[in-house]
Design a protein around this motif. Structure first.
Motif, short mmCIF file in Angstrom:
data_model
loop_
_atom_site.label_atom_id
_atom_site.label_comp_id
_atom_site.label_asym_id
_atom_site.label_seq_id
_atom_site.Cartn_x
_atom_site.Cartn_y
_atom_site.Cartn_z
N LEU A 5 0.79 -1.23 -0.05
CA LEU A 5 0.12 0.17 -0.08
C LEU A 5 0.85 1.23 -0.01
O LEU A 5 2.14 1.27 0.66
N LEU A 6 0.62 2.26 -0.61
CA LEU A 6 0.77 3.71 -0.44
C LEU A 6 -0.30 4.39 0.12
O LEU A 6 -1.24 4.21 -0.23
N THR A 7 0.20 4.98 1.26
CA THR A 7 -0.82 5.62 2.14
C THR A 7 -0.81 7.09 2.08
O THR A 7 0.21 7.76 1.57
N ASP A 8 -1.80 7.77 2.61
CA ASP A 8 -1.94 9.23 3.00
C ASP A 8 -1.82 10.04 1.86
O ASP A 8 -0.80 11.01 1.89
N ILE A 9 -2.29 9.73 0.50
CA ILE A 9 -2.24 10.44 -0.49
C ILE A 9 -3.28 11.45 -0.64
O ILE A 9 -4.69 11.13 -0.59
N PRO A 10 -3.18 12.63 -0.86
CA PRO A 10 -4.28 13.62 -0.84
C PRO A 10 -4.69 13.58 -2.26
O PRO A 10 -4.22 13.02 -3.22
N GLN A 11 -6.30 13.90 -2.23
CA GLN A 11 -7.01 13.25 -3.51
C GLN A 11 -6.48 13.93 -4.70
O GLN A 11 -6.58 13.43 -5.84
N GLN A 12 -6.08 15.18 -4.56
CA GLN A 12 -5.36 15.92 -6.05
C GLN A 12 -4.14 15.40 -6.64
O GLN A 12 -4.15 15.72 -7.52
N TRP A 13 -3.64 14.36 -5.93
CA TRP A 13 -2.40 13.80 -6.38
C TRP A 13 -2.59 12.38 -6.78
O TRP A 13 -1.77 11.63 -7.29
N LEU A 14 -3.94 11.75 -6.58
CA LEU A 14 -4.02 10.60 -6.97
C LEU A 14 -3.78 10.13 -8.49
O LEU A 14 -3.23 9.26 -8.76
N ILE A 15 -4.25 11.11 -9.55
CA ILE A 15 -4.05 11.06 -10.99
C ILE A 15 -2.60 10.89 -11.12
O ILE A 15 -2.09 10.00 -11.80
N HIS A 16 -1.58 11.48 -10.50
CA HIS A 16 -0.11 11.65 -10.85
C HIS A 16 0.38 10.18 -10.04
O HIS A 16 1.22 9.67 -10.87
N VAL A 17 0.00 9.97 -8.99
CA VAL A 17 0.53 8.77 -8.36
C VAL A 17 -0.16 7.65 -9.43
O VAL A 17 0.98 6.64 -9.59
N LYS A 18 -1.16 7.47 -9.72
CA LYS A 18 -1.53 6.19 -10.77
C LYS A 18 -0.89 6.30 -11.78
O LYS A 18 -0.17 5.03 -12.49
N SER A 19 -0.38 7.29 -12.47
CA SER A 19 0.38 7.45 -13.73
C SER A 19 1.78 7.08 -13.30
O SER A 19 2.43 6.19 -14.33
N GLU A 20 2.47 7.38 -12.43
CA GLU A 20 3.83 7.05 -12.03
C GLU A 20 3.83 5.48 -11.62
O GLU A 20 5.08 4.93 -12.00
N LEU A 21 2.84 4.91 -11.02
CA LEU A 21 2.64 3.48 -10.72
C LEU A 21 2.92 3.04 -12.15
O LEU A 21 3.70 1.80 -12.49
N VAL A 22 2.01 3.25 -13.10
CA VAL A 22 2.24 2.66 -14.40
C VAL A 22 3.48 2.69 -15.25
O VAL A 22 4.26 1.88 -15.78
#
Length: 488
Positions: free
Chosen positions: A309-326
């Motif tokens: 799990l990656l935790t404590d991610i503010p909602q506005q950064w979710l799209i960036h985190v998803k892209s970087e995971l890919v």
């Protein structure tokens, strides 16, 4: 490195495997910070095979170590909080808890302080080095992501009784390989550490400290009798053990942590990341650590299902985190075929294994990913032998490696088991024997497609679906296209 009776791998114990030295790093509760991640990646690159494996106790394994890890490096890891501060007890199994402890919307109590308190107690009491290396404790906070069904010698599971939180006490008793049994005892949270200490003390009293093969707690309890064992525990406590008729409802949500979920902290989310067969390349470890530092709180949480799990991610950064995971080559979809795919090290890493489980599992996933769409995870477990090291609980489909001699050649095959069996069926019910690696993908595809077509309830798991049928009926259902062989 130390020597001694420990037979399970540890950070301070050399353990030889088929592919070199194996080192296991205890991660209490599965929680790592970004600096620790980078340090472990460095070790895997400098000493090992350039990757780590997450285990079914949320440990990390470094494999393919060539000459061992230098004592100065081990000291550095200890200083960073990696591995036990007391090497004498580092062999004891990792303390398990829900990976969503403290962030689960539904949990009754945050179990992280209990994990830390018990780990500190172990470190501060070197006499506990006499415990079996397989001595295991788990804490469940009563949330949506439960570890209550995982195999542990001792399980403390939170429940709500008359508006107060208690822990149910369960012990491993009876036949080998079964989940711990609820003893009908409720513990106030502030009494848990004292009870764990007493349970361990009684266990040690009835164990031979000079024996190379130490009895498991289950064996000690079975020999003494559960009531006798508990009486001896109670004699060491300044308070009575509270008996109750309370019955808890088990939570079935093994892979509910995958994907994107809101935390109990407003505005924050966690992402459950799929790790194919629990393996992480070092570039991925470093990339995840940097993501955690940049967008979250710098913490990674390993899970007993070999994901993280990656935790404590503010909602506005979710799209960036998803892209970087890919970009890291990782996925976070619970319906990913690899989300519940489990395999031991196989014959590339273990002399006991009959088959190359990891390679066979990945080939199967590659074959299925364009042919089968899942609504939710299906747990497929590849085990190279009867030991079942990678997963101790029943899976939806279990494949056990068997090597056959044919025309003076060794042929790798699998016996296939499905669903849950009775107390004498370790892997569930056997449905096929000696299925070759070439035959395997089409057969599994057919089994999954029949399940999707025939199952009237889309929420019913594969395991529950097959348990509604006799084996002969299932073979008939699954047989329509299995006659044709294919190769990977």
């Amino acid at each position: 490195m130390l020597s001694g009776f420990a037979t399970c791998p540890g950070l301070f114990y050399d353990t030889r495997a088929q592919d070199g030295i194996l080192s296991r790093i205890r991660i209490p509760g599965g929680i790592l910070d970004s600096k620790q991640c980078h340090a472990i990646a460095d070790i895997a690159d400098q000493c090992g095979g350039g990757y780590v494996d997450v285990t079914n106790r949320a440990n990390l394994q470094v494999r393919e170590i060539r000459t061992g890890i230098d004592a100065a490096v081990l000291k550095h890891l200890q200083d960073m909080g990696i591995g036990s501060r007391n090497s004498a007890v580092d062999h004891i199994r990792n303390i398990m808890t829900s990976p969503t402890a403290g962030i689960d919307l539904q949990e009754l109590i945050d179990t992280r302080p209990f994990v830390q308190a018990w780990d500190n107690y172990i470190v501060e009491h070197p006499e506990l080095s006499g415990l079996s290396a397989k001595f295991s404790v788990g804490f469940d906070g009563g949330g949506t992501v439960s570890v209550g069904d995982r195999l542990n010698d001792i399980m403390l599971a939170a429940v709500l009784v008359a508006d107060s939180v208690y822990f149910r006490l369960a012990l491993s008793i009876g036949p080998k390989g079964k989940p711990p049994v609820d003893l009908g005892i409720l513990l106030p949270p502030d009494k848990c550490l004292s009870v764990l200490a007493a349970l361990a003390e009684v266990y040690l009293t009835h164990s031979d400290p000079h024996s190379q093969r130490k009895q498991r707690l289950r064996e000690v309890v079975n020999n003494l009798g559960c009531e006798n064992y508990l009486q001896q525990v109670a004699q060491r406590l300044p308070f009575p053990l509270l008996k109750t008729n309370f019955t808890a409802v088990p939570v079935e949500n093994k892979y509910g942590h995958l994907g994107i979920h809101p935390q109990r902290q407003p505005g924050l989310f966690y992402i459950g990341v799929v790790l194919p067969l629990g393996r992480l390349e070092t570039k991925q470890i470093r990339g995840l650590a940097d993501l955690a530092e940049k967008y979250g709180n710098g913490i990674l949480r390993l899970t007993p299902w070999q994901n993280l799990l990656l935790t404590d991610i503010p909602q506005q950064w979710l799209i960036h985190v998803k892209s970087e995971l890919v970009n890291l080559g990782l996925d976070f979809s619970a319906s990913n075929l690899k989300s519940a795919l489990v395999a031991c090290s196989g014959n590339k890493g273990c002399a006991s294994a009959a088959t190359d489980t990891k390679a066979d599992a990945l080939k199967l996933a590659k074959y299925l990913e364009t042919r089968v769409t899942l609504n939710h995870p299906i747990n497929i477990h590849f085990s190279g032998c009867e030991k079942s090291c990678a997963q101790h609980t029943n899976s939806d489909i279990t494949l056990v490696g068997v090597s056959l001699e044919s025309d003076n050649k060794t042929v790798e095959t699998y016996d296939i088991y499905i669903g849950a069996g009775d107390s004498n069926q370790k892997f569930g019910r056997e449905i096929y024997q000696n299925v070759t690696v070439a035959e395997l993908p089409r057969l599994i595809k057919q089994m999954l497609q029949v399940y999707k077509i025939q199952c009237p309830n889309p929420d019913e798991t594969f395991g529950k679906f097959v348990n509604r049928y006799e084996i002969a009926q299932l073979k008939q259902l699954f047989s329509s296209t299995y006659s044709q062989k294919i190769c990977f």
